[in-house]
Design a protein around this motif. Sequence first.
Motif: not given
Length: 546
Positions: A272-292
């Motif tokens: 559901a989260q991938a659907g409301i955000i889209t997989p590519w933006w969710l992937g960048l959020m997780l990558a950016g979140g891990w770096r932050a």
Amino acid sequence: MPASIHRPEFRPSSPAPVWERNPALCAGAIIAVTTLVRLWFVVSGQLDLVQDESQYWDWSRRLQLSYYSKGPLIAWLIHTWTALLGDTETGVRMGAVVNSAMAQTLLYLGVARLFRAPALGVLTLFVANATPLFMASGVLMTTDSPLLLCWAGALFCLHWISREPRRRAPWVLLFVCMALGVLAKYMMLAMGGVAVLWLWGLARHGLLARGVAWRVLAVMAAGSAVGMLPILAWNIANDWVSFRHVATLAGVAGKAAKTFLTPDRLPEHLGAQAGIITPWWLGLMLAGGWRALRNACTGRTDEAAADAPLLRRDILLAAGFWPLWGGMTLWSLHTRIYPNWPAMSYVAGIMLAACCLADLLAARRRDAALRAEGARTTAWRRLVPVWAVLGVLTFGLVHAQDVLPLPPQYNPATRLKGWADLGEHLDEVRRQLPDPDRVFFFSDAYDMTASLAFYAPGQPVTYCADFGRRMSQYDIWPSPADKVGWDAVLVRRDGPDMPRQLGAMFDSAQVTRYQSTHRGKPGRAFWVVVLRGFNGNWPSSGSGAY
């Protein structure tokens, strides 16, 4: 994304992109265009009100200090707009369009001025407008619309305070955001947890001025208390039903509390989260979140060691994203998490995704220079334009329902359409009864009841019968006990078998299935029951389910 990227000197093969050369102009264009598209979508009537919107509109007709499942702000806002524009779809949704424009302006100014990164602000707007969650928030007048604005405001106020603790404005605005946010949705209280982690992150790196922590917590507590006052007053008079309802949904009361682990819900939640955000933006959020998060823990950034402005930003965004997103993901192992519950984590998330996107775009420019010199480059970075095109296409298709290239049975929006057509059909049904002025409408689900209130002829008071469901606002309002002898029309989503209680309520019942249409295409199917001779026997709301 690697923890550290070596960036060799290179000579750009092309001038800087337009969002870096004229960020304010680009931001203004994005805000103006997307707002006009949303306004056109609302005015064009491509989508009937979703049931939650109808419910909040029905609340707005009976203003109270609070309501069964939410605070009162959504009803107050809709009441204001419909007073100006009438009880129409446009009147209900205009607040969402305006809130979206204000939220975009806030996002750009916050990133451009507080983070001192105007180009990043433009990319933040692009990511936000390319996510289905933000698109929906811009046209659907639900509680997430004003909450998003308050949440983003509070987040930026925290950053402003960390930079300029002697300024009065961020303190006042933080108080206002907390008060209004709590009135919008109880989720705003989670900002207190975000603030605690943010304060701890700043303090451990020596970036917190003396006395700021206690002042921040005191201002947030005061704002929350002001926002909670009308909610508490209403709940005291109504057996604390709001808190019972929230506890049941959260899985700490009711049947869900008896089962601790339900791991099968995790894939559903992540999907559901991938659907409301889209997989590519969710992937960048997780990558950016891990770096932050890594930078917030180590005190370093990719650009430089102990870079205070960037470190402050990373601490804020890590605190704004991970506790809520991660907490909801873990809690999905216990109970059902509705797709929009982690929505406020994506305020920080879209900024984290924009940071990653900015780095990828810079890397692509370096790649272009290296390819010109015959060197090999990273191929996967070439997907960035694909993500951008998909984002633009998603925005276009969401706001152009009539041209969506999907058969009605595969279009998820089909089940939201057809209410206006049903309203016209119900008017015909009512007129065929002996006394059309003595007919009331009801359903056995709160959302169906709310949509009936908006679309039934004359926008009448409607009722919700309890045939074995959880409680709703309609159980707090009066029943049709004063309509003995009237006929009624029941609308249900299920059929053809009808609840056995109807036999003890009416003299006769006639069931038909009605296939609605919307702009010439199939909409939702309804079961319409014409009932004669109401005897006053209305089912009591004593199921005890919240």
